[in-house]
Design a protein around this motif. Structure first.
Motif, mmCIF file in Angstrom:
data_model
loop_
_atom_site.group_PDB
_atom_site.id
_atom_site.type_symbol
_atom_site.label_atom_id
_atom_site.label_comp_id
_atom_site.label_asym_id
_atom_site.label_seq_id
_atom_site.Cartn_x
_atom_site.Cartn_y
_atom_site.Cartn_z
ATOM 1 N N ALA A 155 6.596 7.148 -11.435
ATOM 2 C CA ALA A 155 5.210 6.680 -12.012
ATOM 3 C C ALA A 155 4.482 6.297 -10.863
ATOM 4 N N LEU A 156 5.083 5.174 -9.886
ATOM 5 C CA LEU A 156 4.397 4.827 -8.806
ATOM 6 C C LEU A 156 4.001 5.799 -7.891
ATOM 7 N N HIS A 157 4.733 6.579 -7.706
ATOM 8 C CA HIS A 157 4.463 8.040 -6.756
ATOM 9 C C HIS A 157 3.327 8.611 -7.311
ATOM 10 N N GLY A 158 3.275 9.039 -8.647
ATOM 11 C CA GLY A 158 2.031 9.471 -9.090
ATOM 12 C C GLY A 158 0.842 8.772 -9.080
ATOM 13 N N TYR A 159 0.965 7.428 -9.257
ATOM 14 C CA TYR A 159 -0.410 6.601 -9.082
ATOM 15 C C TYR A 159 -0.900 6.629 -7.459
ATOM 16 N N PHE A 160 0.141 6.474 -6.512
ATOM 17 C CA PHE A 160 -0.187 6.813 -5.260
ATOM 18 C C PHE A 160 -0.887 8.214 -5.070
ATOM 19 N N ALA A 191 2.174 -11.239 4.615
ATOM 20 C CA ALA A 191 3.340 -11.451 5.570
ATOM 21 C C ALA A 191 4.459 -10.458 5.038
ATOM 22 N N ALA A 192 4.751 -10.095 3.860
ATOM 23 C CA ALA A 192 5.636 -8.922 3.695
ATOM 24 C C ALA A 192 5.246 -7.521 4.167
ATOM 25 N N ALA A 193 3.896 -7.084 4.075
ATOM 26 C CA ALA A 193 3.462 -6.029 4.571
ATOM 27 C C ALA A 193 3.721 -5.911 6.308
ATOM 28 N N ALA A 194 3.492 -7.063 6.570
ATOM 29 C CA ALA A 194 3.598 -7.155 8.305
ATOM 30 C C ALA A 194 5.153 -7.125 8.402
ATOM 31 N N VAL A 195 6.159 -7.786 7.655
ATOM 32 C CA VAL A 195 7.482 -7.842 8.092
ATOM 33 C C VAL A 195 8.120 -6.432 7.631
ATOM 34 N N PHE A 196 7.543 -5.635 6.741
ATOM 35 C CA PHE A 196 8.325 -4.316 6.562
ATOM 36 C C PHE A 196 7.988 -3.539 7.485
ATOM 37 N N PHE A 254 -2.383 4.985 6.962
ATOM 38 C CA PHE A 254 -1.771 5.611 5.911
ATOM 39 C C PHE A 254 -0.242 5.760 6.519
ATOM 40 N N VAL A 255 -0.056 5.757 7.758
ATOM 41 C CA VAL A 255 1.305 5.993 8.255
ATOM 42 C C VAL A 255 1.907 4.495 8.127
ATOM 43 N N GLU A 256 1.309 3.426 8.438
ATOM 44 C CA GLU A 256 1.904 2.184 8.427
ATOM 45 C C GLU A 256 2.066 1.918 6.934
ATOM 46 N N PHE A 257 1.401 2.450 6.102
ATOM 47 C CA PHE A 257 1.717 2.285 4.530
ATOM 48 C C PHE A 257 2.947 2.882 4.090
ATOM 49 N N LEU A 258 3.381 3.980 4.853
ATOM 50 C CA LEU A 258 4.361 4.944 4.572
ATOM 51 C C LEU A 258 5.753 4.006 4.789
ATOM 52 N N VAL A 259 5.866 3.257 5.521
ATOM 53 C CA VAL A 259 6.882 2.595 6.004
ATOM 54 C C VAL A 259 7.506 1.862 4.637
ATOM 55 N N THR A 260 6.528 1.224 3.729
ATOM 56 C CA THR A 260 6.903 0.576 2.548
ATOM 57 C C THR A 260 7.157 1.651 1.450
ATOM 58 N N LYS A 261 6.385 2.924 1.670
ATOM 59 C CA LYS A 261 6.725 3.888 0.521
ATOM 60 C C LYS A 261 7.992 4.395 0.622
ATOM 61 N N HIS A 262 8.475 4.597 1.874
ATOM 62 C CA HIS A 262 9.752 5.180 2.271
ATOM 63 C C HIS A 262 10.851 4.203 1.866
ATOM 64 N N ARG A 322 13.529 -9.333 -5.639
ATOM 65 C CA ARG A 322 13.057 -8.536 -4.289
ATOM 66 C C ARG A 322 11.971 -7.319 -4.602
ATOM 67 N N ALA A 323 12.537 -6.326 -5.703
ATOM 68 C CA ALA A 323 11.944 -5.413 -5.784
ATOM 69 C C ALA A 323 10.576 -5.334 -6.316
ATOM 70 N N ASP A 324 10.348 -6.601 -7.154
ATOM 71 C CA ASP A 324 9.060 -6.911 -7.400
ATOM 72 C C ASP A 324 7.747 -7.048 -6.390
ATOM 73 N N LEU A 325 8.440 -7.756 -5.404
ATOM 74 C CA LEU A 325 7.647 -7.979 -4.117
ATOM 75 C C LEU A 325 7.231 -6.620 -3.314
ATOM 76 N N VAL A 326 8.539 -5.826 -3.261
ATOM 77 C CA VAL A 326 8.122 -4.157 -2.727
ATOM 78 C C VAL A 326 7.038 -3.453 -3.208
ATOM 79 N N ILE A 327 7.315 -3.680 -4.568
ATOM 80 C CA ILE A 327 6.166 -2.985 -5.474
ATOM 81 C C ILE A 327 4.948 -3.462 -5.513
ATOM 82 N N ALA A 328 4.710 -4.797 -5.440
ATOM 83 C CA ALA A 328 3.536 -5.244 -5.457
ATOM 84 C C ALA A 328 2.831 -5.049 -4.010
ATOM 85 N N VAL A 329 3.684 -5.067 -2.767
ATOM 86 C CA VAL A 329 3.087 -4.701 -1.352
ATOM 87 C C VAL A 329 2.572 -3.185 -1.692
#
Lengths: 196, 196
Positions: free
Chosen positions: A125-130, A27-32, A102-110, A62-69
Motif C-alpha cells: 500500500a505504501l509503495h503504491g502511495y509512493f 532527526a530520524a531522516a538525518a540518522v537514517f 529522491f536518492v536520499e529518500f531511497l535510503v528510507t524506502k529500502h 519503531r516501525a511507526d516512526l520509519v513509516i512516518a518518515v
DNA sequence: TCAACATACGGAGCGCTGTTCCGCTTGTCA
DNA sequence: TGACAAGCGGAACAGCGCTCCGTATGTTGA
C-alpha cells in the motif's frame, strides 16, 4: 454510530508536542541517511535531543516512526518538484536536484521492507502511495526539460525512477560504491548534447 | 600457491558433529514452520537438543543457518519431485503433494529476505539458484500430468510457482488466512474435469 | 584395548536492542 | 496566577544474537 460526517474533534496538541514530533521526523531522516534505517532508537532520540519516552509517545513502535518518515519524505519530495522547477536555472538542473533528494529518500524506502517484515500488504500500500505521488512529479520535471529541448524524450518517469532505485541498491553496504555519482551520470546522460 | 588442482583436504568431521549439523538443519526447518523464521536461536537449539555453542560452531551467524536450511530445502524439494511421480497414484496427485512441500518451504524463503537484509546480491543469487533448481522439477510434474490428460496445459511452471508464492504472502501474520487451503484449490482448479 | 589428545559440546553471561513505566516539568486556560 | 492535564526524560526490563571456556567425547596410534 452517533457521529454523521463530523470527525471526532482531534484535541489540539500542545505546542512543544508538535515541535518535538517535527524534530523527531527530521532527526530520524538525518540518522537514517547517516547510519541506515536500522539505526537504534536511542540514536534518533539523541539526535532530536529528546528522551525515549517522547519518541514512544509519538510513535508507539519503531516501525511507526520509519513509516512516518517515509510518508513525510514522499510529501517533501513531491512538493520539491514544482519548487525546484521555479528556482533552478533550467528544467534539467531542477531535475538533477530533485533526483538527489529522491536518492536520499531511497535510503528510507529500502529499509522500509525490513521494518515492515510482517506486513506485506501494508508495504504494498505504501509503495503504491509512493508511485502515485512521485511518478507525476518526476514526469512533470521530465516534460519541462523535454519541452526546453534539453533532454532525450524516450525515457519515462517510471523507467527513470526504477533505474535510479536499482542503482541505489546495496549503496549502504559497500562504502566504495558511490551510487549518488552514478545517478548523477545517469541524469547527465539524458542531456541531448550528451549524445553528440 | 603450492597446491595445483589438489583441494586442501577437508579434515573429516567427527561423527557427532555431523549428526548435530543434520539435527540442527531439521530442527530449524521445523521451528521455522511452527514459529516463523524470526524464531530465536535458543528455540532452535532446544528443538535440536543441543547447546548454543554447538549451533554457532556450525553456523557462525544466524543468517548462515537460515541460508543452510533454505538450500537444504531446495534440494529436498527438487529430489521429492521424481520420487513423488513414482510413488503417487497419478501425476496430478504427485503434483498436489509436491506443492504442499513447496508451500512449507516458502515459509523459509519468505523469511530469507529479512535475514539477508544487508545482502541484496546474495539474496538474488540464492533466488536464482532456487529458480534454476525447482522450476524444471515443477515443469516435469506439470508435463506428466498433462501427458496423462489430467490437467489444462496453459499454465507454465514458473507461473504456477509464482502464483503459489503470492498466495502464501502474509500467511504467517493472519492466523485466519489459510494459504494452504487456497493453494490446494488452485491445484485442484488445474484439473481438466474441473473446467467442466 | 587403552591412554592421550584434538575436536566438539553446553550453557552462563555479555552487550545491545526495542519498549515500558513513572516521577517530574511545562504549556494552557479560567 | 494558580491549578492541572499534557507531555517529558531516562532508568529499568525483557529478550535478542553471539562469545567464551571448562567439560565431555570420538578418534587414533601403540
Amino acid at each position: 454510530m452517533e457521529d454523521t460526517g463530523e470527525q471526532a474533534a482531534p484535541p489540539r496538541k500542545r505546542a512543544d508536542a508538535r515541535r518535538n514530533e517535527q524534530a523527531l521526523l527530521e532527526a530520524a531522516a538525518a540518522v537514517f541517511v547517516r547510519s541506515g534505517v536500522q539505526a537504534p532508537v536511542r540514536e534518533i532520540a539523541a539526535e532530536a535531543g529528546v528522551g525515549m519516552g517522547t519518541i514512544y509517545r509519538h510513535f508507539p513502535q519503531r516501525a511507526d516512526l520509519v513509516i512516518a518518515v517515509y510518508r513525510h519524505q514522499v510529501e517533501a519530495c513531491a512538493a520539491a518538484g514544482p519548487a525546484l522547477l521555479e528556482s533552478a536555472p533550467t528544467p534539467h538542473a531542477a531535475l538533477g536536484r530533485w533526483v538527489r533528494l529522491f536518492v536520499e529518500f531511497l535510503v528510507t524506502k529500502h529499509g522500509l521492507a525490513g521494518a515492515m517484515r510482517d506486513d506485506d500488504a501494508g508495504f504494498a500500500a505504501l509503495h503504491g502511495y509512493f508511485l502515485d505521488r512521485l511518478v507525476p512529479v518526476c514526469a512533470s520535471l521530465l516534460d519541462a526539460a523535454a519541452a526546453a529541448g534539453e533532454i532525450e524524450t524516450d525515457v519515462s518517469a517510471l523507467n527513470l525512477m526504477h533505474g535510479i532505485g536499482n542503482l541505489c541498491i546495496g549503496a549502504d553496504k559497500d562504502p566504495g560504491y558511490d551510487a549518488g555519482r552514478l545517478v548523477d551520470l545517469l541524469v547527465a546522460g539524458l542531456r541531448r548534447s550528451a549524445v553528440g
